[in-house]
Design an enzyme around this catalytic site. Structure first.
Site, mmCIF file in Angstrom:
data_model
loop_
_atom_site.group_PDB
_atom_site.id
_atom_site.type_symbol
_atom_site.label_atom_id
_atom_site.label_comp_id
_atom_site.label_asym_id
_atom_site.label_seq_id
_atom_site.Cartn_x
_atom_site.Cartn_y
_atom_site.Cartn_z
ATOM 1 N N VAL A 128 0.809 -1.222 0.000
ATOM 2 C CA VAL A 128 0.000 0.000 0.000
ATOM 3 C C VAL A 128 0.846 1.279 0.000
ATOM 4 O O VAL A 128 0.336 2.363 -0.196
ATOM 5 C CB VAL A 128 -1.022 0.047 1.165
ATOM 6 C CG1 VAL A 128 -2.048 -1.060 1.023
ATOM 7 C CG2 VAL A 128 -0.335 0.025 2.514
ATOM 8 N N LYS B 118 -13.037 1.376 12.439
ATOM 9 C CA LYS B 118 -12.566 1.831 13.725
ATOM 10 C C LYS B 118 -11.378 0.987 14.180
ATOM 11 O O LYS B 118 -11.244 -0.120 13.670
ATOM 12 C CB LYS B 118 -13.682 1.788 14.766
ATOM 13 C CG LYS B 118 -14.189 0.349 15.037
ATOM 14 C CD LYS B 118 -14.913 0.254 16.320
ATOM 15 C CE LYS B 118 -14.021 -0.005 17.494
ATOM 16 N NZ LYS B 118 -13.470 -1.369 17.592
ATOM 17 N N HIS C 29 -18.403 2.240 20.407
ATOM 18 C CA HIS C 29 -19.666 1.510 20.521
ATOM 19 C C HIS C 29 -20.523 1.995 21.697
ATOM 20 O O HIS C 29 -21.709 2.264 21.546
ATOM 21 C CB HIS C 29 -19.432 0.004 20.686
ATOM 22 C CG HIS C 29 -18.625 -0.629 19.580
ATOM 23 N ND1 HIS C 29 -18.727 -0.238 18.275
ATOM 24 C CD2 HIS C 29 -17.721 -1.645 19.599
ATOM 25 C CE1 HIS C 29 -17.919 -0.983 17.530
ATOM 26 N NE2 HIS C 29 -17.294 -1.840 18.316
ATOM 27 N N LYS D 147 -13.819 -8.079 28.417
ATOM 28 C CA LYS D 147 -13.600 -9.382 27.792
ATOM 29 C C LYS D 147 -13.511 -10.418 28.902
ATOM 30 O O LYS D 147 -13.228 -10.086 30.052
ATOM 31 C CB LYS D 147 -12.300 -9.363 26.986
ATOM 32 C CG LYS D 147 -12.333 -8.348 25.834
ATOM 33 C CD LYS D 147 -11.672 -8.889 24.581
ATOM 34 C CE LYS D 147 -11.669 -7.880 23.462
ATOM 35 N NZ LYS D 147 -12.884 -7.919 22.635
HETATM 36 C C1 BG6 Z 1 -15.069 -4.711 17.877
HETATM 37 C C2 BG6 Z 1 -13.923 -4.772 18.850
HETATM 38 O O1 BG6 Z 1 -15.244 -3.398 17.412
HETATM 39 O O2 BG6 Z 1 -16.259 -5.142 18.502
HETATM 40 C C3 BG6 Z 1 -13.777 -6.181 19.396
HETATM 41 O O3 BG6 Z 1 -12.726 -4.382 18.218
HETATM 42 C C4 BG6 Z 1 -15.086 -6.689 19.949
HETATM 43 O O4 BG6 Z 1 -12.770 -6.235 20.403
HETATM 44 C C5 BG6 Z 1 -16.224 -6.488 18.943
HETATM 45 O O5 BG6 Z 1 -14.945 -8.073 20.248
HETATM 46 C C6 BG6 Z 1 -17.570 -6.815 19.543
HETATM 47 O O6 BG6 Z 1 -18.553 -6.804 18.551
HETATM 48 P P1 BG6 Z 1 -19.865 -7.690 18.687
HETATM 49 O O7 BG6 Z 1 -20.696 -7.295 17.516
HETATM 50 O O8 BG6 Z 1 -19.422 -9.113 18.681
HETATM 51 O O9 BG6 Z 1 -20.484 -7.297 20.003
#
Ligand code: BG6
Length: 493
Positions: free
Chosen positions: A99, A152, A244, A344
């Protein structure tokens, strides 16, 4: 606002160009999502998908080693159709590229068609976004029909986010930039807007003092897996809270937008982000909890601690858990705490928003010594559900009340297939719908609020608190709530 009642058919043939086309996100999410869009005839008839990677693969090798071996297993079994899959594979070209090499962009230009809609999906590390956009533009690949999707985390802090936004903005207008936060593509998150703005009964109550507290939890069972290289530099605040969880908070807290137009919605979310009370060092010490998982068991299976995971540097202070109390400084939400929590290796996978309504000013009906209030529980994962906890009479001769759930059973009410977040958002990009993507000012306002927390933690010199894998985080998280006689949702069941 839903995408499956798709309106206009896409206008131009599409070249979907995926940078990071051999990465994790591609095989887990993007390519299965594109397959589903193809299966349901949501890709323009004349689509091609150009995936870009560094590996010296031929097209056949890419198809065999990557599409068949890695991406296919992520397609839901019941949605797999061999004939559709073959047609889908026929859309693909593999373009081997470095890239940073200007010449390689000329090769991309030879492969990509003229006069089509080019969507550049940047599923790479954000450090590469600037170079990729500069090089695409220098090679004459960007025109008014082009769109760019930025994954992101967009930057590492406010300054780096601004730098990326400015650099990308030199080549793409704001209306061509799709900053993705896949939580905004989740069905229940979009439904929350309909719940709030489509039902008259919530309007008058959706504010202080009728709402006394909001909890937003995104708990995962998974650990860091093979992503330590990325995660250790990132941590849960940057990975989950800055994007999120704050996006969920915005949808709960925003004023009714004047319409569903992208800017109308994003203007209201921006106001929420700008009204977040900045955290002082004292607030950070009192109102935030950082954690890191230690060895334990999830679902009965023993699991390693974070420090024992592959590629985690010894003594790492990366947080795998965050709980915090945020405040929104405006009339609607004065003195209503918003508790955000993510981690986590938690006890179970659950993402939910709990709106706690205030208790009765005075109760004439006995409730066994407990003070129940109404609660609206919006669960995003593992199941999509919306429940309103009401108080009802306990059967029998006395007049006692107990909580009962009014259950909005969406699975039963709507039998249509629900698209996954990535599929829905990719279709939005193809059709030019920006409502569920973040605007530059929104993203930067989120960083402006989150960054002092990261700085405060770094300055404090404290380590994250250990929590045993398979629990709901450190005891300090329970204590954060207990200060105001409150408990996290799972403890009140
Ligand atoms: C991602 C994070 O944006 O979202 C991850 O980088 C996380 O660490 C994931 O596991 C969670 O997404 P979902 O849709 O499985 O809740």
């Amino acid at each position: 606002m839903t995408t499956h009642h798709a309106s206009a058919t896409p206008d131009l043939p599409l070249d979907m160009i995926i940078f990071g086309g051999t990465g994790d996100l591609s095989f887990r999410k993007l390519l299965p999502a594109l397959y589903m869009a193809h299966l349901h005839c949501n890709l323009p008839p004349d689509t091609r998908i150009l995936t870009i990677g560094r590996k010296p693969w031929s097209r056949e090798e890419y198809i065999n080693e990557f599409m068949e071996a890695k991406a296919k297993p992520f397609i839901e079994k019941k949605a797999f159709d061999a004939a559709a899959w073959d047609k889908f594979l026929a859309l693909f070209e593999y373009v081997r590229m470095d890239v940073d090499s200007i010449e390689d962009y000329q090769r991309l230009k030879e492969v990509s068609r003229e006069g089509v809609r080019r969507v550049f999906y940047l599923a790479t590390s954000p450090d590469l976004f600037m170079n990729i956009c500069d090089n695409l533009s220098a090679a004459g690949l960007v025109d008014e029909n082009s769109r760019v999707v930025l994954e992101k985390p967009l930057g590492h802090d406010l300054a780096s986010a601004q730098e990326i936004n400015t650099a990308v903005g030199r080549h793409f207008g704001e209306a061509q930039i799709y900053r993705i936060d896949h939580y905004l593509g989740k069905e229940t998150v979009q439904n929350l807007m309909v719940l709030r703005f489509g039902n008259a009964i919530f309007g008058p109550l959706w504010q202080a003092p009728y709402i006394k507290r909001v909890q937003i939890t995104v708990a995962e069972e998974v650990g860091v897996g093979s992503r330590a290289g990325f995660y250790d530099k990132t941590g849960a605040l940057r990975d989950m809270v800055q994007n999120h969880l704050l996006q969920l908070l915005c949808i709960v807290a925003m004023e009714p937008p004047v319409s569903l137009d992208p800017d109308a919605v994003r203007d209201e979310k921006l106001k929420v982000l700008r009204s977040l009370r900045p955290m002082t060092p004292e607030d950070i010490a009192r109102d935030t909890v950082r954690g890191q998982y230690t060895a334990g068991a999830v679902n009965g299976e023993p699991v390693k601690g974070y420090l024992e995971e592959d590629n985690v540097p010894p003594g790492s202070r990366a947080e795998t858990f965050v709980a915090l109390r945020a405040h929104i400084n405006n009339w609607r939400w004065a003195n209503v705490p918003f508790y955000l929590r993510t981690g986590k290796r938690m006890q179970k996978k659950v993402s939910e928003i709990v709106i706690e309504f205030s208790e009765l000013p005075f109760s004439i009906i006995p409730s066994g010594g407990r003070n129940y209030g109404n609660r609206l529980v919006i669960q995003l994962q593992p199941e999509e559900s919306i429940q309103l906890q009401m108080l009802a009479k306990e059967p029998g001769s006395g007049m006692h009340m107990l909580p009962v759930n009014l259950n909005l059973d969406l699975q039963q009410a709507f039998t249509e297939r629900r698209a996954e977040a990535y599929e829905r958002l990719l279709i939005d990009v193809i059709r030019g719908r920006l409502t569920h993507f973040m605007r530059r000012d929104e993203l930067e306002a989120a960083w402006a609020w989150a960054e002092p927390i990261l700085e405060g933690w770094a300055k404090s010199g404290d380590k994250p608190r250990g929590y045993t894998a398979g629990t709901f985080g450190p005891a300090a998280s329970t204590a954060l709530m207990a200060r105001e006689n409150a408990v996290w949702a799972e403890e009140s069941q």
